[in-house]
Design a protein around this motif. Structure first.
Motif, PDB file in Angstrom:
ATOM      1  N   THR A 151       0.820  -1.208   0.000  1.00 57.07           N
ATOM      2  CA  THR A 151       0.000   0.000   0.000  1.00 57.07           C
ATOM      3  C   THR A 151       0.858   1.264   0.000  1.00 57.07           C
ATOM      4  O   THR A 151       0.532   2.248  -0.663  1.00 57.07           O
ATOM      5  CB  THR A 151      -0.954  -0.023   1.219  1.00 57.07           C
ATOM      6  N   ALA A 152       1.954   1.226   0.724  1.00 55.92           N
ATOM      7  CA  ALA A 152       2.837   2.401   0.814  1.00 55.92           C
ATOM      8  C   ALA A 152       3.932   2.400  -0.259  1.00 55.92           C
ATOM      9  O   ALA A 152       4.787   3.276  -0.254  1.00 55.92           O
ATOM     10  CB  ALA A 152       3.471   2.476   2.198  1.00 55.92           C
ATOM     11  N   ARG A 153       3.892   1.435  -1.180  1.00 56.29           N
ATOM     12  CA  ARG A 153       4.885   1.300  -2.240  1.00 56.29           C
ATOM     13  C   ARG A 153       6.325   1.382  -1.738  1.00 56.29           C
ATOM     14  O   ARG A 153       7.121   2.181  -2.253  1.00 56.29           O
ATOM     15  CB  ARG A 153       4.665   2.362  -3.328  1.00 56.29           C
ATOM     16  N   PRO A 154       6.690   0.581  -0.760  1.00 59.16           N
ATOM     17  CA  PRO A 154       8.066   0.667  -0.250  1.00 59.16           C
ATOM     18  C   PRO A 154       9.062   0.092  -1.254  1.00 59.16           C
ATOM     19  O   PRO A 154       8.747  -0.893  -1.925  1.00 59.16           O
ATOM     20  CB  PRO A 154       8.023  -0.193   1.018  1.00 59.16           C
ATOM     21  N   PRO A 155      10.226   0.708  -1.364  1.00 60.16           N
ATOM     22  CA  PRO A 155      11.232   0.164  -2.290  1.00 60.16           C
ATOM     23  C   PRO A 155      11.780  -1.193  -1.857  1.00 60.16           C
ATOM     24  O   PRO A 155      12.299  -1.935  -2.686  1.00 60.16           O
ATOM     25  CB  PRO A 155      12.349   1.216  -2.297  1.00 60.16           C
ATOM     26  N   LEU A 156      11.661  -1.518  -0.560  1.00 62.97           N
ATOM     27  CA  LEU A 156      12.193  -2.792  -0.049  1.00 62.97           C
ATOM     28  C   LEU A 156      11.065  -3.618   0.544  1.00 62.97           C
ATOM     29  O   LEU A 156      10.317  -3.151   1.396  1.00 62.97           O
ATOM     30  CB  LEU A 156      13.252  -2.532   1.036  1.00 62.97           C
ATOM     31  N   ILE A 157      10.955  -4.870   0.069  1.00 67.71           N
ATOM     32  CA  ILE A 157       9.924  -5.782   0.551  1.00 67.71           C
ATOM     33  C   ILE A 157      10.607  -7.033   1.107  1.00 67.71           C
ATOM     34  O   ILE A 157      11.446  -7.643   0.436  1.00 67.71           O
ATOM     35  CB  ILE A 157       8.944  -6.129  -0.574  1.00 67.71           C
ATOM     36  N   LEU A 158      10.234  -7.392   2.339  1.00 66.70           N
ATOM     37  CA  LEU A 158      10.845  -8.525   3.026  1.00 66.70           C
ATOM     38  C   LEU A 158       9.781  -9.583   3.261  1.00 66.70           C
ATOM     39  O   LEU A 158       8.695  -9.271   3.761  1.00 66.70           O
ATOM     40  CB  LEU A 158      11.389  -8.071   4.386  1.00 66.70           C
ATOM     41  N   LEU A 159      10.078 -10.833   2.888  1.00 66.19           N
ATOM     42  CA  LEU A 159       9.114 -11.910   3.114  1.00 66.19           C
ATOM     43  C   LEU A 159       9.803 -13.043   3.863  1.00 66.19           C
ATOM     44  O   LEU A 159      10.847 -13.532   3.433  1.00 66.19           O
ATOM     45  CB  LEU A 159       8.565 -12.435   1.785  1.00 66.19           C
ATOM     46  N   ASP A 160       9.183 -13.447   4.978  1.00 64.54           N
ATOM     47  CA  ASP A 160       9.768 -14.500   5.806  1.00 64.54           C
ATOM     48  C   ASP A 160       9.022 -15.807   5.539  1.00 64.54           C
ATOM     49  O   ASP A 160       7.844 -15.923   5.861  1.00 64.54           O
ATOM     50  CB  ASP A 160       9.662 -14.100   7.288  1.00 64.54           C
ATOM     51  N   GLU A 161       9.694 -16.757   4.954  1.00 59.21           N
ATOM     52  CA  GLU A 161       9.102 -18.077   4.630  1.00 59.21           C
ATOM     53  C   GLU A 161       7.796 -17.954   3.860  1.00 59.21           C
ATOM     54  O   GLU A 161       6.767 -18.493   4.289  1.00 59.21           O
ATOM     55  CB  GLU A 161       8.839 -18.862   5.925  1.00 59.21           C
ATOM     56  N   PRO A 162       7.803 -17.265   2.716  1.00 60.62           N
ATOM     57  CA  PRO A 162       6.523 -16.974   2.067  1.00 60.62           C
ATOM     58  C   PRO A 162       5.817 -18.171   1.448  1.00 60.62           C
ATOM     59  O   PRO A 162       4.625 -18.075   1.175  1.00 60.62           O
ATOM     60  CB  PRO A 162       6.907 -15.949   0.989  1.00 60.62           C
ATOM     61  N   THR A 163       6.498 -19.289   1.239  1.00 61.81           N
ATOM     62  CA  THR A 163       5.803 -20.411   0.594  1.00 61.81           C
ATOM     63  C   THR A 163       5.342 -21.470   1.588  1.00 61.81           C
ATOM     64  O   THR A 163       4.765 -22.480   1.197  1.00 61.81           O
ATOM     65  CB  THR A 163       6.674 -21.099  -0.482  1.00 61.81           C
TER      66      THR A 163
END
Ligand code: ATP
Length: 236
Positions: A151-163
C-alpha cells in the motif's frame, strides 16, 4: 544513483535475549533485485529481515534502508521505505474484516482510501471485504499481508518463509508477483527453506549459518557450488 543499494548492513550485530543472532553481517540489496536468504533454523534469517524492518536495534555495526536507520524511524515513515511480511501474517492482522484491515493500511501509509483495497482485489480476487482475516487460508493471508505492505509502495519488501503452507497454484502466483515487483524496481528479500522458490525467483542467494553470511553469490553459482545447498538440492 543507478545501482545504489536500497538497503544495506555493515558489520551488523544483533542480540536476541542471550543469543548473538547476527555476528557482523554485511549485505546489500539493489533495486529490482530478489535475494533469497537461506540457512538452517536459527541461522539468523528472520533476525536479519527484522533488522531491516526496524524490529531490532543493532548491538554493533549499522543498517540502513534508503537514508533511514530503521529502528530509529517512525512507523509512518518506515512503511514508505520497507515492508515486512512475517512468517505468520496472522499476527499482524488485527481488524475484524479485510475492509477494515485495508482502511488501516491506507491510514498508516497516508495514501488515498481504496489504495489497499485495490491491491487486495488484484492479489486476492473474490475475497469479500467483509471476510474475517483469520478465516483466510495461509496463502490468502500472505496475499493480504503483501497487499497491506505494498500500500505504501516501499522500495524494499521482506518476506519470511513466504511459501510455507502454500499449494502449487498459490506458489506459482507468488512467484509471478515477486517477478512483477522486481520488474517494477522493488528490491525483495525472502528468507526461505524453499530451494525451488530460490532457484525460480532469486537473482542472488545469501546463505547464513550461526549469525554469519557464509555464501553470497548469483543463484546459479550457489546452487551448484555450496555444500550448504547440496543436501537441499538433492531433494529437488
Ligand atoms: P528459522 O528458520 O527457524 O526462522 P532463522 O534463521 O530465521 O530461523 P532467527 O529466527 O533469526 O533464525 O533466530 C536466530 C537466533 O536467535 C536463534 O538462535 C534463535 O533461537 C534466537 N532467537 C530468535 N528469537 C528470539 C527471541 N525472541 N528471544 C531470544 N532468542 C531468540
Amino acid at each position: 544513483e543507478a545501482g545504489r543499494a536500497v538497503a544495506e548492513s555493515s558489520g551488523l550485530c544483533v542480540r536476541r535475549g542471550r543469543i548473538q543472532a547476527l555476528r557482523g553481517v554485511d549485505v546489500a540489496v539493489r533495486p529490482g533485485e530478489v535475494v533469497a536468504v537461506m540457512g538452517r533454523n536459527g541461522a539468523g534469517k528472520s533476525t536479519l529481515l527484522g533488522s531491516f524492518a526496524g524490529l531490532h536495534a543493532p548491538g554493533g555495526g549499522s543498517v540502513r534502508v534508503g537514508d533511514a536507520v530503521p529502528h530509529r524511524t517512525r512507523p509512518q515513515q518506515l512503511v514508505r521505505r520497507v515492508g515486512l511480511v512475517p512468517q505468520e501474517p496472522r499476527d499482524l492482522l488485527y481488524a475484524d474484516t479485510v475492509a477494515a484491515e485495508c482502511a488501516a493500511a491506507d491510514a498508516d501509509a497516508q495514501v488515498p482510501p481504496g489504495t489497499c483495497r485495490a491491491l487486495v482485489d488484484d492479489l486476492l480476487p473474490g475475497v469479500a471485504g467483509r471476510a474475517h482475516p483469520r478465516d483466510l487460508s495461509e496463502g490468502q493471508r500472505l496475499s493480504l499481508a503483501l497487499a497491506i505492505v505494498l500500500t505504501a509502495r516501499p522500495p524494499l519488501i521482506l518476506l519470511d518463509e513466504p511459501t510455507r503452507g502454500l499449494d502449487y497454484a498459490a506458489k506459482s502466483r507468488l512467484v509471478a508477483q515477486l517477478r512483477a515487483l522486481a520488474g517494477g524496481g522493488h528490491a525483495v528479500v525472502l528468507a526461505t527453506h524453499d530451494v525451488e522458490l530460490a532457484a525460480e525467483v532469486a537473482h542472488r542467494v545469501v546463505i547464513m549459518a550461526e549469525g554469519e553470511i557464509v555464501a553470497d553469490a548469483p543463484t546459479a553459482e550457489v546452487v551448484v557450488s555450496s555444500p550448504a545447498f547440496a543436501p537441499q538440492v538433492a531433494k529437488v
